[in-house]
Scaffold this active site. Structure first.
Site, PDB file in Angstrom:
ATOM      1  N   ARG A  46      83.380  62.955  14.629  1.00  0.00           N
ATOM      2  CA  ARG A  46      82.320  63.160  13.647  1.00  0.00           C
ATOM      3  C   ARG A  46      80.992  62.780  14.311  1.00  0.00           C
ATOM      4  O   ARG A  46      80.972  61.891  15.157  1.00  0.00           O
ATOM      5  CB  ARG A  46      82.514  62.285  12.399  1.00  0.00           C
ATOM      6  CG  ARG A  46      83.664  62.713  11.500  1.00  0.00           C
ATOM      7  CD  ARG A  46      83.371  64.032  10.806  1.00  0.00           C
ATOM      8  NE  ARG A  46      84.407  64.411   9.853  1.00  0.00           N
ATOM      9  CZ  ARG A  46      85.501  65.108  10.137  1.00  0.00           C
ATOM     10  NH1 ARG A  46      85.733  65.502  11.381  1.00  0.00           N
ATOM     11  NH2 ARG A  46      86.380  65.408   9.197  1.00  0.00           N
ATOM     12  N   GLU A  55      69.089  60.260  22.584  1.00  0.00           N
ATOM     13  CA  GLU A  55      68.577  61.622  22.347  1.00  0.00           C
ATOM     14  C   GLU A  55      68.110  62.311  23.628  1.00  0.00           C
ATOM     15  O   GLU A  55      68.146  63.530  23.721  1.00  0.00           O
ATOM     16  CB  GLU A  55      67.443  61.620  21.317  1.00  0.00           C
ATOM     17  CG  GLU A  55      66.202  60.885  21.774  1.00  0.00           C
ATOM     18  CD  GLU A  55      65.032  60.986  20.799  1.00  0.00           C
ATOM     19  OE1 GLU A  55      65.112  61.717  19.806  1.00  0.00           O
ATOM     20  OE2 GLU A  55      64.017  60.293  21.049  1.00  0.00           O
ATOM     21  N   ALA A 112      47.220  40.470  12.001  1.00  0.00           N
ATOM     22  CA  ALA A 112      46.840  39.424  12.957  1.00  0.00           C
ATOM     23  C   ALA A 112      45.485  39.735  13.594  1.00  0.00           C
ATOM     24  O   ALA A 112      44.654  38.832  13.773  1.00  0.00           O
ATOM     25  CB  ALA A 112      47.917  39.295  14.032  1.00  0.00           C
ATOM     26  N   VAL A 113      45.240  40.996  13.917  1.00  0.00           N
ATOM     27  CA  VAL A 113      43.954  41.375  14.525  1.00  0.00           C
ATOM     28  C   VAL A 113      42.821  41.080  13.539  1.00  0.00           C
ATOM     29  O   VAL A 113      41.816  40.438  13.880  1.00  0.00           O
ATOM     30  CB  VAL A 113      43.953  42.875  14.932  1.00  0.00           C
ATOM     31  CG1 VAL A 113      42.543  43.355  15.258  1.00  0.00           C
ATOM     32  CG2 VAL A 113      44.881  43.101  16.128  1.00  0.00           C
ATOM     33  N   ASP A 149      61.021  52.747  21.061  1.00  0.00           N
ATOM     34  CA  ASP A 149      61.694  53.189  22.294  1.00  0.00           C
ATOM     35  C   ASP A 149      61.782  52.095  23.362  1.00  0.00           C
ATOM     36  O   ASP A 149      62.621  52.169  24.250  1.00  0.00           O
ATOM     37  CB  ASP A 149      60.952  54.389  22.903  1.00  0.00           C
ATOM     38  CG  ASP A 149      60.855  55.567  21.950  1.00  0.00           C
ATOM     39  OD1 ASP A 149      61.653  55.626  20.998  1.00  0.00           O
ATOM     40  OD2 ASP A 149      59.965  56.413  22.148  1.00  0.00           O
ATOM     41  N   ARG A 156      63.482  58.758  23.055  1.00  0.00           N
ATOM     42  CA  ARG A 156      62.833  59.750  23.928  1.00  0.00           C
ATOM     43  C   ARG A 156      63.467  59.737  25.319  1.00  0.00           C
ATOM     44  O   ARG A 156      64.670  59.928  25.415  1.00  0.00           O
ATOM     45  CB  ARG A 156      61.335  59.471  23.992  1.00  0.00           C
ATOM     46  CG  ARG A 156      60.502  60.704  24.236  1.00  0.00           C
ATOM     47  CD  ARG A 156      59.046  60.357  24.299  1.00  0.00           C
ATOM     48  NE  ARG A 156      58.471  60.102  22.994  1.00  0.00           N
ATOM     49  CZ  ARG A 156      57.976  61.036  22.199  1.00  0.00           C
ATOM     50  NH1 ARG A 156      57.967  62.280  22.585  1.00  0.00           N
ATOM     51  NH2 ARG A 156      57.481  60.728  21.022  1.00  0.00           N
ATOM     52  N   ARG A 168      42.683  39.101  10.835  1.00  0.00           N
ATOM     53  CA  ARG A 168      42.448  37.699  10.458  1.00  0.00           C
ATOM     54  C   ARG A 168      41.948  36.860  11.638  1.00  0.00           C
ATOM     55  O   ARG A 168      41.146  35.946  11.456  1.00  0.00           O
ATOM     56  CB  ARG A 168      43.707  37.120   9.819  1.00  0.00           C
ATOM     57  CG  ARG A 168      43.963  37.808   8.476  1.00  0.00           C
ATOM     58  CD  ARG A 168      45.009  37.161   7.640  1.00  0.00           C
ATOM     59  NE  ARG A 168      45.058  37.813   6.322  1.00  0.00           N
ATOM     60  CZ  ARG A 168      45.989  37.593   5.417  1.00  0.00           C
ATOM     61  NH1 ARG A 168      46.956  36.737   5.664  1.00  0.00           N
ATOM     62  NH2 ARG A 168      45.946  38.219   4.249  1.00  0.00           N
ATOM     63  N   ARG A 177      63.093  54.270  12.587  1.00  0.00           N
ATOM     64  CA  ARG A 177      61.674  53.897  12.674  1.00  0.00           C
ATOM     65  C   ARG A 177      61.183  53.113  11.460  1.00  0.00           C
ATOM     66  O   ARG A 177      60.105  52.529  11.497  1.00  0.00           O
ATOM     67  CB  ARG A 177      60.820  55.159  12.832  1.00  0.00           C
ATOM     68  CG  ARG A 177      60.915  55.814  14.172  1.00  0.00           C
ATOM     69  CD  ARG A 177      59.544  56.008  14.806  1.00  0.00           C
ATOM     70  NE  ARG A 177      58.687  56.867  14.049  1.00  0.00           N
ATOM     71  CZ  ARG A 177      58.469  58.161  14.308  1.00  0.00           C
ATOM     72  NH1 ARG A 177      59.084  58.743  15.311  1.00  0.00           N
ATOM     73  NH2 ARG A 177      57.658  58.852  13.584  1.00  0.00           N
TER      74      ARG A 177
HETATM   75  O1  F6P Z   1      58.481  57.398  20.128  1.00  0.00           O
HETATM   76  C1  F6P Z   1      59.182  57.103  18.963  1.00  0.00           C
HETATM   77  C2  F6P Z   1      60.075  58.265  18.586  1.00  0.00           C
HETATM   78  O2  F6P Z   1      60.745  57.904  17.394  1.00  0.00           O
HETATM   79  C3  F6P Z   1      61.059  58.700  19.658  1.00  0.00           C
HETATM   80  O3  F6P Z   1      62.180  57.875  19.734  1.00  0.00           O
HETATM   81  C4  F6P Z   1      61.367  60.098  19.205  1.00  0.00           C
HETATM   82  O4  F6P Z   1      61.756  60.909  20.290  1.00  0.00           O
HETATM   83  C5  F6P Z   1      60.053  60.570  18.636  1.00  0.00           C
HETATM   84  O5  F6P Z   1      59.304  59.407  18.323  1.00  0.00           O
HETATM   85  C6  F6P Z   1      60.159  61.436  17.417  1.00  0.00           C
HETATM   86  O6  F6P Z   1      58.877  61.846  17.097  1.00  0.00           O
HETATM   87  P1  F6P Z   1      58.478  62.546  15.734  1.00  0.00           P
HETATM   88  O7  F6P Z   1      58.481  61.509  14.657  1.00  0.00           O
HETATM   89  O8  F6P Z   1      57.124  63.077  15.998  1.00  0.00           O
HETATM   90  O9  F6P Z   1      59.518  63.592  15.470  1.00  0.00           O
END
Ligand code: F6P
Length: 326
Positions: free
Chosen positions: A250, A227, A27-28, A132, A176, A30, A259
């Site tokens: 488990r 986490e 988008a940026v 996040d 995070r 184009r 991600r």
């Molecule tokens: O900020 C995105 C994230 O996936 C967090 O949820 C996670 O704590 C961190 O990055 C993991 O980072 P890396 O990929 O550097 O291990």
């Protein structure tokens, strides 16, 4: 705009990649081209800015990427950029390449990097992109919706096997220091309990929740542990397995699978809208801002406010997870 030299926008992705970053890049590029500006892609985030690793991006260079996860520009968590020396090198390379402005696509840490450059006189606009959803000033960041859907699909599958074996599954989500993904996953996955960084929990409380679920006749129990919560998932599993709570446990740590993957329609749309608005801002002479979703529209939020504030999980939704767990 100077007619002899097109307005030149540097573009980088930084920090953890998020699905939809490619849609924002497209988008940026184009939008800039349509308005007579040009884009220099910066490879590997702020590391590439420091190294002067730039390449021109035209319309065809960003073809076929809308549906792809990751980032074609690659990314980094730059240690060098934190140092004044790194920032100085970055500014020097931008000046050498005659870059007029910069678009930074990334999460909280990356937007702090953008703000550091703003303070050095660089015209910068940020686009929030992080699974996040911890960036202040936007209802949602690019990538969070896809990650949420990935979590939902994974937990749906885990529930099948959990029910078949009468087990409690402890599922760890990313995020995070922000409990957004865990809380929303708690609602959309029907978890028995959610643990988040924003609220301290005890192993005893989790054991009681699991045993209660067993006593109420549930075939399984799903516990979502962010986490960043105060209890490690493996410690939780060991402690609960050491007691008789009805179900055996488990552990599934979803990890980086959250991600990746093709961005959802929502993320493609959000990223596209924000990419267009980021270029519009720069060409209107507006900078030092981030594109943020507010209500139904994309608005500009001062980068200074973005980096000085912290977005946390919505505790109303956290309370809702408890009600819905009955
Ligand atoms: O900020 C995105 C994230 O996936 C967090 O949820 C996670 O704590 C961190 O990055 C993991 O980072 P890396 O990929 O550097 O291990």
């Amino acid at each position: 705009m100077n007619s002899s030299k097109p307005f030149t926008i540097g573009l980088l992705t930084s920090g953890g990649d998020a699905p939809g970053m490619n849609a924002a890049i497209r988008a940026v590029v184009r939008t800039a081209m349509t308005q007579g500006a040009r884009v220099l892609g910066i490879m590997s985030g702020f590391d590439g800015l420091i190294a002067g690793d730039f390449r021109p991006l035209a319309a065809r260079d960003v073809g076929g990427i809308l549906q792809r996860g990751g980032t074609i520009l690659q990314t980094s968590r730059s240690q060098h950029f934190v140092e004044p020396h790194g920032q100085r090198e970055a500014v020097r390379h931008m000046n050498e390449a005659e870059m007029d402005a910069l678009v930074v696509i990334g999460g909280e840490g990356s937007l702090k990097g953008a703000y550091a450059l703003l303070q050095q006189g660089i015209k910068v606009v940020g686009i929030p992109a992080s699974i996040d959803n911890d960036v202040w000033g936007t209802n949602i960041s690019v990538g969070s919706d896809t990650a949420m859907n990935t979590i939902m699909e994974a937990v749906d599958k885990l529930r099948d096997t959990a029910s078949a074996h009468h087990r409690a599954f402890l599922v760890e989500t990313m995020g995070r220091n922000c409990g957004y993904l865990a809380v929303m996953a708690g609602i959309v996955c029907g978890a028995e309990m959610v643990l988040i960084p924003e609220v301290q929990a005890t192993i005893e409380e989790v054991a009681v929740a699991v045993e209660d679920a067993y006593k109420r006749g549930k075939a399984h129990a799903i516990i979502i542990n962010a986490e960043g919560s105060n209890i490690r998932t493996t410690d939780l599993a060991n402690a609960i397995d050491g007691r008789d709570v009805g179900f055996k446990t488990r552990v599934t740590i979803l990890g980086h699978i959250q991600r990746g993957g093709s961005p959802t329609a929502y993320d493609r749309l959000l990223a596209s809208r924000m990419g267009v608005k980021a270029v519009d801002a720069l060409l209107d002479g507006k900078f030092g801002v981030m594109t943020g979703l507010k209500g139904r529209g994309i608005e500009y939020m001062a980068l200074e406010d973005v980096v000085k504030n912290q977005r946390t999980a919505n505790l109303e939704y956290y309370e809702m997870t408890k009600v819905l767990a009955r």
